[in-house]
Design a protein around this motif. Sequence first.
Motif, short mmCIF file in Angstrom:
data_model
loop_
_atom_site.label_atom_id
_atom_site.label_comp_id
_atom_site.label_asym_id
_atom_site.label_seq_id
_atom_site.Cartn_x
_atom_site.Cartn_y
_atom_site.Cartn_z
N ASP A 230 0.70 -1.20 -0.04
CA ASP A 230 0.01 0.00 0.10
C ASP A 230 0.75 1.28 -0.14
O ASP A 230 0.33 2.26 0.35
CB ASP A 230 -1.14 -0.07 1.19
CG ASP A 230 -0.26 -0.28 2.62
OD1 ASP A 230 0.98 -0.17 2.54
OD2 ASP A 230 -0.90 -0.10 3.60
N SER A 253 -3.02 -7.34 -2.60
CA SER A 253 -4.38 -6.59 -2.49
C SER A 253 -5.27 -7.70 -1.79
O SER A 253 -5.68 -8.82 -2.40
CB SER A 253 -4.99 -6.24 -3.80
OG SER A 253 -4.01 -5.32 -4.60
N GLN A 258 -7.90 -1.53 -3.47
CA GLN A 258 -6.52 -1.71 -3.19
C GLN A 258 -5.61 -1.69 -4.56
O GLN A 258 -4.90 -1.12 -4.68
CB GLN A 258 -6.05 -2.63 -2.15
CG GLN A 258 -6.09 -2.45 -0.60
CD GLN A 258 -5.68 -3.51 0.20
OE1 GLN A 258 -5.68 -4.71 -0.14
NE2 GLN A 258 -5.09 -3.10 1.27
N HIS A 261 -6.53 1.36 -6.41
CA HIS A 261 -5.39 2.33 -6.16
C HIS A 261 -3.94 2.27 -6.70
O HIS A 261 -3.28 3.22 -6.99
CB HIS A 261 -5.41 2.64 -4.57
CG HIS A 261 -6.60 2.75 -3.78
ND1 HIS A 261 -7.21 3.80 -4.28
CD2 HIS A 261 -7.05 2.58 -2.61
CE1 HIS A 261 -8.52 4.00 -3.65
NE2 HIS A 261 -8.15 3.35 -2.30
#
Length: 392
Positions: A230, A253, A258, A261
């Motif tokens: 992340d 993820s 996630q 992103h």
Amino acid sequence: MKIDAIDLFYLSMPVVTTAGDGSQDALLVRARAGRFTGWGECEASPLTSIAAFICPMSHGACQPVSNSVLSQPLNDVADITRIAQHVREKSTDLLQAAHIFSGIEAALWDLLGQRLQAPVWSLLGYTTNYAKRPYASVLFKDTADDTFATAAALRQQGFTAVKFGWGNFGRGSLGQDEQQVEAARSGLGSDSLLMVDAGQAFGTDIDSATRLPMLAAHNVYWLEEPFISDAYEAYRQLAHKNVGISLAGGEASHTCNQAVHLMNLGGVKFIQVDCGRIGGVAPAFEVAQQANSRGITFVNHTFTSHLALSTSLQPYAGLADHGLCEYPTSLQPLALAITDNHLLPDCNGEIHLPDTPGLGMKVALEKLREYLLNIEISVSGKILYTTPVLSS
Ligand SMILES: [Mg+2]
């Protein structure tokens, strides 16, 4: 029909090492509804994932995943969507929920495919199942000589794309890394795709960018997971250095967002999703659609059995322009034993998903018994889990 049972099987090699090899143990999921059975696999820590299914409720948003799954109707794809929504709502504060539900969700797709007599990729709306070019996925060896030998052997086997990862890469000097990459490239030859997986070695340190020109000089196709999953800002900064090599990532993820992103904020050009972690087939399918609309290449992540491999290919089976697939070539005997059938390269070196119902894989019950661990979990004398009987 309704979901009558979810049974969880903890399988393990006799010895599990610290190598970055996810095929050393497995959590296999069997779903039963009426006369139908489906199988799935989690890419997760088996015992903690079992706990997430059976643990006592802590509060309303921290319920065991079993509360959202057992006895639920399962007649069409919308039912899987609804069950996934229940898991999100009732197990929000249970971090392992996504991992255990990943294997359950895949088993539900497999089961639904049996009932509707359709392969999962067809249930997802695809009309064509495109062949994929497998890249052999292996770990860097301890020495550059051994990495060279591994690369040369894979080329000999016919692989035209290979990824080396983990091992000591990124954990020593730039010179040591270059020796490894040079050996891999040399063993493969100049006309093969070579990818490098740093296995999150650089944490959030974008000074690792010092390695990118070296990778570009050896014509490395992508650098995978330089950072923790992340660290979107670190990904973004490294991606914008624009030194001739693309970034890949996403296997860690455990939600669709996630992965999105990582595409939107992190600037990856290759998004890799493991169906055994992200919540199953449906969230991986959503990531594949979003990647396709952004001009980003979707690639499966898998480093376990061919049941997991088949699952990982379903979400982008119908996307012709997303043609690469991760293909583990050094699996532990346990992972190979999970299915009777395997997805083997054809005469053109390509992989095809089965056209048969569900995930198209036959779980090899007899072969698995030697790897099955017998577990009992009890709280104050009340038994919450015992290893089920391994049968069809
Ligand atoms: Mg990786």
